[in-house]
Write an enzyme that holds these catalytic residues in place. Structure first.
Site, PDB file in Angstrom:
ATOM      1  N   GLY A  88      22.503  -4.385  18.569  1.00 44.54           N
ATOM      2  CA  GLY A  88      21.447  -4.774  19.990  1.00 44.54           C
ATOM      3  C   GLY A  88      20.023  -5.104  19.657  1.00 44.54           C
ATOM      4  N   GLN A 102      11.073  -7.243  19.823  1.00 43.00           N
ATOM      5  CA  GLN A 102      11.303  -6.131  18.488  1.00 43.00           C
ATOM      6  C   GLN A 102      11.418  -7.606  17.106  1.00 43.00           C
ATOM      7  OE1 GLN A 102      15.077  -4.298  19.628  1.00 43.00           O
ATOM      8  NE2 GLN A 102      14.373  -3.433  18.293  1.00 43.00           N
ATOM      9  N   CYS A 150      16.447   3.644  17.407  1.00 44.70           N
ATOM     10  CA  CYS A 150      16.445   1.966  17.638  1.00 44.70           C
ATOM     11  C   CYS A 150      15.862   1.208  16.391  1.00 44.70           C
ATOM     12  CB  CYS A 150      14.580   1.920  18.281  1.00 44.70           C
ATOM     13  SG  CYS A 150      14.313   0.387  19.607  1.00 44.70           S
ATOM     14  N   LEU A 151      15.857   0.244  16.381  1.00 48.43           N
ATOM     15  CA  LEU A 151      15.354  -0.864  14.817  1.00 48.43           C
ATOM     16  C   LEU A 151      14.001  -0.212  14.813  1.00 48.43           C
ATOM     17  CD1 LEU A 151      17.816  -3.016  14.991  1.00 48.43           C
ATOM     18  CD2 LEU A 151      17.899  -1.014  13.454  1.00 48.43           C
ATOM     19  N   HIS A 156      19.344   0.422  26.457  1.00 49.67           N
ATOM     20  CA  HIS A 156      18.242  -0.194  25.635  1.00 49.67           C
ATOM     21  C   HIS A 156      17.300  -1.037  25.433  1.00 49.67           C
ATOM     22  CE1 HIS A 156      17.282   1.608  21.750  1.00 49.67           C
ATOM     23  NE2 HIS A 156      17.109   0.152  21.765  1.00 49.67           N
ATOM     24  N   GLU A 157      18.605  -2.251  25.556  1.00 47.64           N
ATOM     25  CA  GLU A 157      17.563  -3.373  25.324  1.00 47.64           C
ATOM     26  C   GLU A 157      16.802  -3.706  26.774  1.00 47.64           C
ATOM     27  OE1 GLU A 157      17.505  -4.401  23.160  1.00 47.64           O
ATOM     28  OE2 GLU A 157      19.176  -2.704  21.958  1.00 47.64           O
ATOM     29  N   HIS A 210      13.619  -2.380  26.575  1.00 50.98           N
ATOM     30  CA  HIS A 210      12.887  -2.674  25.407  1.00 50.98           C
ATOM     31  C   HIS A 210      11.910  -3.954  26.236  1.00 50.98           C
ATOM     32  CE1 HIS A 210      12.280  -1.522  21.348  1.00 50.98           C
ATOM     33  NE2 HIS A 210      14.079  -1.302  21.184  1.00 50.98           N
TER      34      HIS A 210
HETATM   35 ZN   LIG Z   1      15.549  -0.380  20.737  1.00 49.00          ZN
END
Ligand SMILES: [Zn+2]
Length: 168
Positions: free
Chosen positions: A46, A51, A92-93, A134-135, A138
């Site tokens: 995701g 991000q 998380c990226l 999760h997204e 963000h």
């Molecule tokens: Zn993330």
């Protein structure tokens, strides 16, 4: 085009987002395509617009390896969530190398606008629900470090838990 992924402590990860307007501009269409290239390259499941440095209410759910075609969720909102929760290890990226247990509702219903401007709904109690939450976090400026019940370290801990299906 692959875009650089913003990492903490970048403030863009903490700022509120703006709703995406319809019909989608050329720039936003391009951005969605670039976000897809980026999440594939990063081996993620995701990606949210903050991000990649954009304060837009837009994210992708990318579970193609699980047989789910990419889902761009625009201006999404969780409209209901189950009382039942489940704790799963998340990474998380934007927080490379950091993993921890995050407790979330097992099932959610998400309303969002699709790329054509139509209202759409997602209802899930497994991976789509997990990634969507999760997204959407963000998009609200919330990161998993705000929600960790336990901080784990990464791959060696993933291996330790790998026989527990409720965790992985
Ligand atoms: Zn993330």
């Amino acid at each position: 085009m692959i875009l650089p992924i913003v990492k903490l402590p970048a403030q863009v990860l903490r700022r509120p987002v703006e709703d995406v307007k319809f019909p989608l501009s050329k720039e936003v269409r391009r951005l969605i395509k670039d976000m897809l290239d980026t999440v594939i390259k990063a081996d993620g499941i995701g990606l949210a617009a903050p991000q990649i440095g954009k304060n837009l209410n837009l994210a992708l759910i990318f579970l193609e390896h699980a047989g789910v075609p990419v889902i761009p969720i625009i201006n999404p909102k969780i409209v209901s969530s189950s009382k039942e929760t489940v704790a799963i290890e998340e990474g998380c990226l934007s927080l490379p190398g950091l993993f921890g247990m995050v407790k979330r509702p097992k099932k959610v219903v998400v309303e969002y606008t699709d790329v054509t401007g139509k209202m759409a709904k997602l209802e899930d109690n497994a991976w789509i629900a997990r990634v969507a939450q999760h997204e959407i976090d963000h998009l609200l400026g919330t990161l998993i470090i705000d929600k960790f019940s336990t901080i784990t370290q990464g791959k060696e801990l993933l291996e330790r838990y790998s026989d527990h299906s409720e965790i992985l």
